[in-house]
Design an enzyme around this catalytic site. Sequence first.
Site, PDB file in Angstrom:
ATOM      1  N   TYR A 152       0.970  -1.316   0.009  1.00 49.88           N
ATOM      2  CA  TYR A 152       0.082   0.136  -0.068  1.00 49.88           C
ATOM      3  C   TYR A 152       1.038   1.295   0.037  1.00 49.88           C
ATOM      4  O   TYR A 152       0.782   1.992  -0.726  1.00 49.88           O
ATOM      5  CB  TYR A 152      -0.901  -0.046   1.191  1.00 49.88           C
ATOM      6  CG  TYR A 152      -1.413   1.176   1.598  1.00 49.88           C
ATOM      7  CD1 TYR A 152      -2.881   1.448   0.874  1.00 49.88           C
ATOM      8  CD2 TYR A 152      -1.034   2.082   2.609  1.00 49.88           C
ATOM      9  CE1 TYR A 152      -3.436   2.664   1.144  1.00 49.88           C
ATOM     10  CE2 TYR A 152      -1.852   3.397   2.840  1.00 49.88           C
ATOM     11  CZ  TYR A 152      -2.819   3.785   2.219  1.00 49.88           C
ATOM     12  OH  TYR A 152      -3.466   4.610   2.511  1.00 49.88           O
ATOM     13  N   LYS A 156       1.089   4.168  -2.845  1.00 52.11           N
ATOM     14  CA  LYS A 156       0.805   5.419  -2.571  1.00 52.11           C
ATOM     15  C   LYS A 156       2.022   6.474  -3.007  1.00 52.11           C
ATOM     16  O   LYS A 156       1.971   7.641  -3.307  1.00 52.11           O
ATOM     17  CB  LYS A 156       0.212   5.821  -1.230  1.00 52.11           C
ATOM     18  CG  LYS A 156      -0.984   5.299  -0.614  1.00 52.11           C
ATOM     19  CD  LYS A 156      -2.130   5.940  -1.557  1.00 52.11           C
ATOM     20  CE  LYS A 156      -3.610   5.587  -0.923  1.00 52.11           C
ATOM     21  NZ  LYS A 156      -4.406   6.422  -1.849  1.00 52.11           N
ATOM     22  N   ILE A 185      -6.855   8.073   9.786  1.00 54.54           N
ATOM     23  CA  ILE A 185      -8.313   8.837   9.812  1.00 54.54           C
ATOM     24  C   ILE A 185      -9.557   7.854  10.523  1.00 54.54           C
ATOM     25  O   ILE A 185      -9.138   6.668  10.408  1.00 54.54           O
ATOM     26  CB  ILE A 185      -8.710   9.117   8.328  1.00 54.54           C
ATOM     27  CG1 ILE A 185      -7.568   9.637   7.605  1.00 54.54           C
ATOM     28  CG2 ILE A 185      -9.918   9.820   8.341  1.00 54.54           C
ATOM     29  CD1 ILE A 185      -7.805   9.787   6.250  1.00 54.54           C
ATOM     30  N   THR A 187     -11.875   5.724  10.219  1.00 51.02           N
ATOM     31  CA  THR A 187     -12.838   5.303   9.026  1.00 51.02           C
ATOM     32  C   THR A 187     -13.154   3.887   9.290  1.00 51.02           C
ATOM     33  O   THR A 187     -12.440   3.202   9.823  1.00 51.02           O
ATOM     34  CB  THR A 187     -12.282   5.617   7.825  1.00 51.02           C
ATOM     35  OG1 THR A 187     -11.206   5.152   7.583  1.00 51.02           O
ATOM     36  CG2 THR A 187     -12.155   7.288   7.513  1.00 51.02           C
TER      37      THR A 187
END
Length: 260
Positions: A152, A156, A185, A187
Amino acid sequence: MRPDPTEFEGRRILVTAGTKGAGRATVQRFLAGGARVITAARAAPETSTGAEFVQADLMTLEGCEALAQAAMDRFGGVDVLVHVVGGSSAPAGGFAALTDAHWRTELDLNLMPAVRLDRLLAPQMIGRGSGAIIHVSSIQRTLPLPESTTAYAAAKAALSTYSKALSKELGPRGVRVNVVSPGWISTEASDALLERITAGSGGTLEDARQSVLNALGGIPLGRAAKPEEVAELIAFLASDRAAAIHGGEYVIDGGTIPTV
């Protein structure tokens, strides 16, 4: 403060992954500013976001083409393009646990939707000589978590590098390109990451949360960012208030990155 309901009046805005988390908050922020918004996800939301919706898998070229065509058909074009879609489904266990399929999935989710939709929709911005593109990257491009997010983070990093190259090409043609890089974050996606770490380690969710915080070096502000706070930064960069801001990367991480 309440958003100015006329700030984005007349603007046509595409936000990827606008049914959950920071994407949904971004959709709501633009709608509150008077914009027309279109978004997409693999599954229809349980409750309407108020935006135009296209059911599409943006990990595929066909899904990106369907969303771009819907934006052209329904809106006649796009003035602002916001790439929020991203995340990780790779298992914990470090580099050795990552197969070719895991790497391909991370790239197809975190890099290729932006590449494809930019290619499909940036030309109409160039033709008008105006527009704004915002890519949501991550601080993990500089602070990867080797236990669980190597692929990941690498995807990015590729997105941030691609964004800089795109800004150099499109800036002289009137199209602004910027990057927003959040840290932690609150989420559904961050909760899912903790669950994967827990499954791999056999510990508790709190153990997983602490392991992430330890790997990041802590959050000096003392908390994760809220989706609405990320959306506010995106809205600012898309607005006329940021008319001279181009080619930059803006971090919203509560001070997590420890260096200048």
